[in-house]
Design a protein around this motif. Structure first.
Motif, mmCIF file in Angstrom:
data_model
loop_
_atom_site.group_PDB
_atom_site.id
_atom_site.type_symbol
_atom_site.label_atom_id
_atom_site.label_comp_id
_atom_site.label_asym_id
_atom_site.label_seq_id
_atom_site.Cartn_x
_atom_site.Cartn_y
_atom_site.Cartn_z
ATOM 1 N N ARG A 209 9.041 29.686 -0.678
ATOM 2 C CA ARG A 209 10.270 29.667 -1.069
ATOM 3 C C ARG A 209 11.325 28.549 -0.515
ATOM 4 O O ARG A 209 11.618 28.951 0.885
ATOM 5 N N LEU A 210 12.123 27.734 -0.702
ATOM 6 C CA LEU A 210 12.350 26.530 0.024
ATOM 7 C C LEU A 210 14.187 27.256 -0.277
ATOM 8 O O LEU A 210 15.177 26.493 0.215
ATOM 9 N N GLY A 211 14.429 27.614 -1.601
ATOM 10 C CA GLY A 211 15.967 27.797 -1.588
ATOM 11 C C GLY A 211 16.060 28.123 -3.303
ATOM 12 O O GLY A 211 15.312 28.946 -3.544
ATOM 13 N N ARG A 212 17.136 27.353 -3.723
ATOM 14 C CA ARG A 212 17.011 28.503 -5.162
ATOM 15 C C ARG A 212 17.656 25.996 -6.335
ATOM 16 O O ARG A 212 17.693 25.620 -6.071
ATOM 17 N N THR A 213 17.201 26.634 -7.734
ATOM 18 C CA THR A 213 17.061 25.955 -8.731
ATOM 19 C C THR A 213 18.321 26.128 -9.523
ATOM 20 O O THR A 213 18.881 26.937 -9.149
ATOM 21 N N VAL A 431 17.370 21.563 -7.556
ATOM 22 C CA VAL A 431 17.527 22.373 -6.906
ATOM 23 C C VAL A 431 17.964 22.098 -5.430
ATOM 24 O O VAL A 431 18.585 21.275 -5.552
ATOM 25 N N ARG A 432 18.738 23.307 -5.067
ATOM 26 C CA ARG A 432 18.791 23.442 -3.740
ATOM 27 C C ARG A 432 18.543 23.802 -2.751
ATOM 28 O O ARG A 432 18.153 24.962 -2.826
ATOM 29 N N ALA A 433 18.518 23.497 -1.494
ATOM 30 C CA ALA A 433 17.285 23.876 -0.428
ATOM 31 C C ALA A 433 18.004 24.736 0.511
ATOM 32 O O ALA A 433 19.610 23.988 0.946
ATOM 33 N N ASP A 434 17.789 25.809 1.489
ATOM 34 C CA ASP A 434 18.508 26.725 2.222
ATOM 35 C C ASP A 434 18.746 26.098 3.074
ATOM 36 O O ASP A 434 17.800 25.492 4.105
#
Length: 481
Positions: A209-213, A431-434
């Motif tokens: 898991r890298l972040g959110r869509t 998407v955006r990575a944390d």
């Protein structure tokens, strides 16, 4: 934060919501005023008027207090369900008008004869069927079945028009079957606000898991069986993707299901923060070639062991997944000395062409995606485009025609970690990575440090080249005695 500062922020949040409620409830307030005047005219009692006013404004006061005290529960229990219900009601009640405006409906004229013999012409609209509507806190998903004589291509062409009708932030569309498509309307941009990465609590190998869509769901990036290329300009957030992958795999690294190999030719500044996660770490071009040579040897040995037994590697404690992480690929394949560059290209091409099924995958990061910089760009099986400099670079990274569907060159510099990718279905997603701080990276690397340190080998001349050279030596020249 002090108590007074927290109290001021809480009160301001509640007052802002109350102000928005007053602006939206104009009809309700007009009815309340009319009712108060009527009560005063009939009873001449101020108490009754006060009760009417208090009852009328109580929804706004209760909502403002709730938002100030617990905004998350208000969103989950009140605002979110009400918003989703309104979206569903609007789209189902206006579906025929939406199809006409989106050029998806067909007008049909039917000529009939009345009982008296008069000629009558009636008109009707044939629309694609809205099979299902699913709503989340930030998006709507429409399952649409084509009408008779309509193609999926026509439905996909109308997706952008449907999005503009509902003032959607973004639109995604992908085919479900030969006559059905799914259209996702992103109604609120949740990627504006950055989020902090969290320490992994489970052992994962296949995906991280890298972040959110943009729909608010988790962004899960496949790792096993994929070579990943992440491209972005300076300051676009490549470090967030890099450490999202490394820290997400950290529990598997500690269990020896995954071994990380690092190459960072920028003096090791980036990867040295999480050095304890890597079984091998290269800071110079010569060390990088040794890392590549060792992994190429692993690929060769594993291929011999798997031949005739299985076609796809499965990670195990004694036979882990090897992940090569390269920060700034161009420093190795374009800007290194000529001999190093040639050897690195040979070894990396070998790993990219043979390693995917053998449990040796590459995750590389680069700023410039041009072919002369990343000559083996086509060997990477999945790409992530962060902020880029032009539409041409977007097409280089994501494919021809993607500059309009996934405009990575239009990402704001104020949103590092935001990017575009193309999914297996062919649809694009934003998407955006944390964000991972240095302290978080050190903490994860210390807790899940690897127990294996690789022994690097010195690259040797390829076997085919050795055989060719020995053949030339043994072959006598023409006319020799």
């Amino acid at each position: 934060m002090t108590g007074s500062t927290v109290g001021s922020a809480t009160a301001a949040r509640g007052l802002r919501w109350l102000g928005r409620w007053l602006l939206r409830a104009k009809c309700w307030l007009a009815l309340l005023l009319l009712t108060a005047v009527t009560v005063w005219w009939l009873s001449q009692e101020l108490i009754l008027v006060a009760v009417v006013v208090a009852v009328g404004v109580s929804p706004g006061l209760v909502g403002a207090t709730w938002v100030a005290a617990s905004p998350r529960s208000f969103e989950r229990l009140a605002a979110g369900p009400w918003r989703r219900l309104r979206w569903r009601r609007v789209i189902t009640s206006r579906w025929e008008a939406v199809c006409r405006d989106a050029h998806l409906a067909e007008r049909r004229r039917v000529e009939r004869r009345s009982l008296t013999g008069e000629r009558m012409i009636t008109e009707s609209w044939r629309c694609p069927r809205l099979a299902r509507v699913r709503t989340t806190s930030h998006a709507m998903e429409l399952i649409i079945r084509a009408r008779s004589g309509q193609t999926v291509t026509e439905l996909e062409a109308g997706a952008e028009r449907i999005g503009s009708i509902f003032d959607a932030v973004a639109v995604r569309c992908w085919p479900v079957s030969g006559s059905t498509v799914a259209i996702e309307l992103i109604m609120r941009d949740v990627l504006i606000t950055p989020t902090i990465g969290t320490e992994p609590d489970g052992l994962v190998v296949d995906t991280v898991r890298l972040g959110r869509t943009q729909a608010g769901r988790d962004w899960l990036l496949p790792i096993t069986g994929r070579h990943t290329l992440c491209v972005g300009a300076s300051g676009s957030g490549k470090g967030s993707v890099l450490w999202g992958i490394c820290c997400g795999l950290a529990p598997a690294v500690h269990a020896d299901l995954v071994r990380l190999w690092g190459v960072d030719l920028k003096a090791g500044v980036e990867l040295a923060t999480g050095r304890h996660l890597f079984s091998a770490f290269a800071r110079t071009a010569d060390e990088a070639v040794r890392v590549l040579a060792t992994l190429a040897e692993v690929t060769e040995q594993r291929g011999q062991a798997m031949a005739g037994r299985t076609r796809q590697h499965r990670p195990a404690p004694s036979d882990p997944l090897h992940v090569l992480v390269i920060d700034e690929l161009a420093a190795l394949t374009a800007y290194a000395p000529a001999e190093v560059k040639k050897e690195a290209d040979r070894l990396l091409a070998r790993i990219l062409t043979q390693g995917r099924a053998l449990g040796v995958v590459v995750v590389a990061f680069v700023q410039d995606p041009r072919k002369e910089i990343v000559g083996m760009r086509g060997l990477f099986t999945q790409t992530v485009a962060l902020r880029l400099r032009s539409g041409e670079e977007t097409s280089m990274v994501l494919g021809d025609g993607m500059a309009k569907l996934a405009p990575a060159h239009r990402i704001s510099p104020a949103t590092p970690g935001v990017g575009w990718l193309v999914e297996d279905t062919g649809s694009t997603d934003r998407v955006r990575a944390d964000y991972w701080s240095d302290d978080q990276i050190r903490q994860v690397a210390t807790r899940f440090r690897t127990g294996v340190q690789a022994v690097l080998i010195t690259p040797t001349e390829p076997v085919d080249r050795q055989r060719e050279r020995s053949r030339r030596v043994r072959t006598p020249k023409a006319g020799a005695a």
